[in-house]
Design an enzyme around this catalytic site. Structure first.
Site, mmCIF file in Angstrom:
data_model
loop_
_atom_site.group_PDB
_atom_site.id
_atom_site.type_symbol
_atom_site.label_atom_id
_atom_site.label_comp_id
_atom_site.label_asym_id
_atom_site.label_seq_id
_atom_site.Cartn_x
_atom_site.Cartn_y
_atom_site.Cartn_z
ATOM 1 N N GLY A 104 57.845 22.142 -125.647
ATOM 2 C CA GLY A 104 57.187 22.817 -126.757
ATOM 3 C C GLY A 104 57.253 22.038 -128.040
ATOM 4 O O GLY A 104 58.162 21.243 -128.258
ATOM 5 N N HIS A 105 56.241 22.254 -128.859
ATOM 6 C CA HIS A 105 56.303 21.712 -130.208
ATOM 7 C C HIS A 105 55.549 22.636 -131.153
ATOM 8 O O HIS A 105 54.743 23.452 -130.738
ATOM 9 C CB HIS A 105 55.789 20.279 -130.286
ATOM 10 C CG HIS A 105 54.512 20.035 -129.570
ATOM 11 N ND1 HIS A 105 54.359 19.011 -128.665
ATOM 12 C CD2 HIS A 105 53.360 20.685 -129.603
ATOM 13 C CE1 HIS A 105 53.138 19.061 -128.184
ATOM 14 N NE2 HIS A 105 52.514 20.050 -128.726
ATOM 15 N N GLN A 146 59.108 16.749 -121.445
ATOM 16 C CA GLN A 146 60.482 16.303 -121.140
ATOM 17 C C GLN A 146 60.554 14.760 -121.162
ATOM 18 O O GLN A 146 59.728 14.139 -121.809
ATOM 19 C CB GLN A 146 60.971 16.859 -119.806
ATOM 20 C CG GLN A 146 61.278 18.351 -119.822
ATOM 21 C CD GLN A 146 60.067 19.230 -119.573
ATOM 22 O OE1 GLN A 146 59.249 18.942 -118.731
ATOM 23 N NE2 GLN A 146 59.944 20.312 -120.302
HETATM 24 P P1 IMP Z 1 65.020 23.543 -117.432
HETATM 25 O O1 IMP Z 1 63.891 22.575 -117.505
HETATM 26 O O2 IMP Z 1 64.792 24.778 -118.264
HETATM 27 O O3 IMP Z 1 65.417 23.884 -116.017
HETATM 28 O O4 IMP Z 1 66.321 22.837 -118.080
HETATM 29 C C1 IMP Z 1 66.974 21.739 -117.466
HETATM 30 C C2 IMP Z 1 67.422 20.713 -118.510
HETATM 31 O O5 IMP Z 1 66.314 20.092 -119.116
HETATM 32 C C3 IMP Z 1 68.242 21.320 -119.636
HETATM 33 O O6 IMP Z 1 69.225 20.391 -120.020
HETATM 34 C C4 IMP Z 1 67.217 21.485 -120.750
HETATM 35 O O7 IMP Z 1 67.847 21.509 -122.017
HETATM 36 C C5 IMP Z 1 66.387 20.240 -120.530
HETATM 37 N N1 IMP Z 1 65.001 20.350 -121.041
HETATM 38 C C6 IMP Z 1 63.994 21.027 -120.464
HETATM 39 N N2 IMP Z 1 62.873 20.892 -121.184
HETATM 40 C C7 IMP Z 1 63.179 20.096 -122.230
HETATM 41 C C8 IMP Z 1 62.412 19.569 -123.325
HETATM 42 O O8 IMP Z 1 61.213 19.803 -123.486
HETATM 43 N N3 IMP Z 1 63.101 18.769 -124.192
HETATM 44 C C9 IMP Z 1 64.412 18.478 -124.025
HETATM 45 N N4 IMP Z 1 65.147 18.940 -123.016
HETATM 46 C C10 IMP Z 1 64.540 19.746 -122.133
#
Ligand code: IMP
Length: 449
Positions: free
Chosen positions: A40-41, A223
């Site tokens: 997200g942003h 990500q």
């Molecule tokens: P999930 O994607 O919600 O399953 O989270 C798994 C890991 O990825 C966690 O450490 C989150 O904080 C990280 N993460 C998921 N999406 C982002 C993002 O857009 N930016 C930074 N970290 C993310």
């Protein structure tokens, strides 16, 4: 080969939004290929603020067709909220296309994400609690609900009943929770179906035709490389492929359509969630990086972990993704330091590793080997030509490209479009200043704040 990929070269939040926006006005299509509303942003335009989690960045430009590829997991509630919010501000989502093969995030996915983290206790991953991992697990387990299922209520019900039989048994027996009700999910999701139906199509075909016709397509990453399910710091990763492979499996186009792969990296490193981070600075340096770089989600205020630049990881990202260029963001944040450190290797049990180590324990327990370089301690936020950078800043950029083996083609020195040094002609935006300002502020879950 008119395809350009913009992806994260670190742990996410590298500033991809600004870089995508720079390029958007030259593009015909912007497509998301992985992740969901865990990304997200915030987009700022005058007094207006838009929070985008699922919507590809190009949505704000009327000439762009935006595509949610099959590799994305779609929470229809969130998507419709974003569409409504945009509509209220006069932005049309008519050109949004959603892959019929994308998977849906269901209410029980969010429940399992939350319960999974709770049951891990201190070993939790720090997920976003948005149901992303469970949605991808169901996809791999062939239990997923797809966007195309929304178009056939009988199929939707049959699949949902099968899924809930298993899910409810676990929820009730293992977690002592209330079961989910088929009828209420049916009512909710069929409501979404009606609104989303006009946007659903075979987006692989759409993209293929567009690319064959010479249309310009931007593949927008979410990500980052170190959060990749295969190539990241497993298990502290997301459940999709934010790396280059995800572009192809997540959109259904072939690699020969892609010409440029731009990796976005901060001039330092941040990470949210748990997991190893060798150059992390849990001290006044980390605090200063966080303050100067505004490294916290604006919604919850959760701080990002901050540390020095790690060029071993950057070289790894260059290798794994076949990067053709790097966009180095937030170089201006480093102006606050008189000396800078860059990690060039990892020391573990008497051995120095110059590549990403083959065993996670090494990465967990290593000591970073730093090169210390002088800072420039001057304001660089108005510089638009690379040669006008202070000598130390130029050396820093050159060092990054030597270490990564990839040219730095964009340097960002502030949030605005004009605060960007662009050395590759095709990346220069058509207009000097765009209407929008992107703030990468991935919205973190309250439970982890
Ligand atoms: P999930 O994607 O919600 O399953 O989270 C798994 C890991 O990825 C966690 O450490 C989150 O904080 C990280 N993460 C998921 N999406 C982002 C993002 O857009 N930016 C930074 N970290 C993310």
């Amino acid at each position: 080969m008119p395809g350009t990929v913009v992806l994260g070269a670190q742990w996410g939040d590298e500033g991809k939004g600004k870089i995508t926006d720079l390029m958007a006005d030259r593009m015909d299509i912007v497509v998301r290929f992985a992740g969901g509303n865990n990304a997200g942003h915030t987009v700022v335009c005058g007094e207006d603020e838009f929070k985008l989690h699922l919507m590809p960045s190009g949505i704000l430009y009327p000439h762009i067709t935006t595509v949610i590829g099959n590799g994305v997991v779609v929470n229809p509630k969130i998507l419709l909220e974003e569409m409504d919010n945009l509509h209220e501000r006069g932005i049309s989502c008519e050109k949004l296309r959603i892959s019929c093969n994308a998977h849906l995030v269901m209410p029980y996915h969010m429940a399992f994400d939350h319960l999974g983290e709770l049951s891990l206790g201190n070993a939790k991953l720090g997920t976003t609690h948005r149901g992303i991992g469970p949605a991808y697990s169901d996809k791999a387990d062939r239990m997923g609900m797809r966007v195309q299922d929304l178009l056939d209520d009988k199929i939707f019900r049959t699949k949902l009943e099968t899924a809930l039989e298993r899910k409810n048994a676990i929820l009730v027996k293992a977690f002592d929770q209330e079961p989910f009700d088929v009828d209420s999910i049916m009512t909710e999701y069929m409501g979404y179906a009606e609104r989303l139906a006009p946007h659903i199509e075979d987006t692989s075909l759409l993209l293929h035709k567009a690319l064959e016709d010479g249309k310009k397509v931007l593949f927008e990453g979410a990500q980052g490389t170190l959060l990749d399910l295969d190539h990241g710091t497993y298990p502290f990763v997301t459940s999709s492929s934010p790396t280059i492979g995800g572009v192809f499996t997540g959109t259904g186009v072939g690699p020969t359509h892609v010409e440029k792969v731009l990796g976005v990296a901060k001039a330092y490193v941040t990470r949210v969630g748990y997991g190893p981070f060798p150059t992390e600075q849990q001290n006044e340096i980390g605090d200063k990086l966080g303050q100067m770089g505004v490294e916290f989600g604006t919604t919850t205020g959760r701080k990002r972990r901050c540390g020095w630049l790690d060029v071993v990881l950057l070289r790894y990202a260059a290798r794994v993704n076949g990067l053709t260029g790097i966009a180095l963001t937030k170089l201006d944040v480093l102006s606050a330091f008189d000396r800078l450190k860059v990690c060039v290797g990892y020391s573990y049990q008497g051995k120095i590793y110059h590549d990403f180590p083959p065993h996670q324990t090494i990465f967990h327990k290593c000591e970073p080997e730093y090169l210390e370089v002088p800072g420039w301690q001057s304001d660089i936020t108005d510089i638009t030509e690379r040669d006008d950078l202070p000598e130390e800043a130029l050396r820093y950029v050159e060092f990054v490209e030597e270490a990564a083996g990839v040219p730095v083609e964009i340097v960002s020195v502030g949030p605005k479009r004009t605060q960007t040094i662009i050395t590759r002609e095709e990346y220069k935006p058509a207009a000097e200043e765009g209407p929008y300002l992107y703030r990468e502020d991935f919205d973190t879950p309250a439970t982890n704040a």
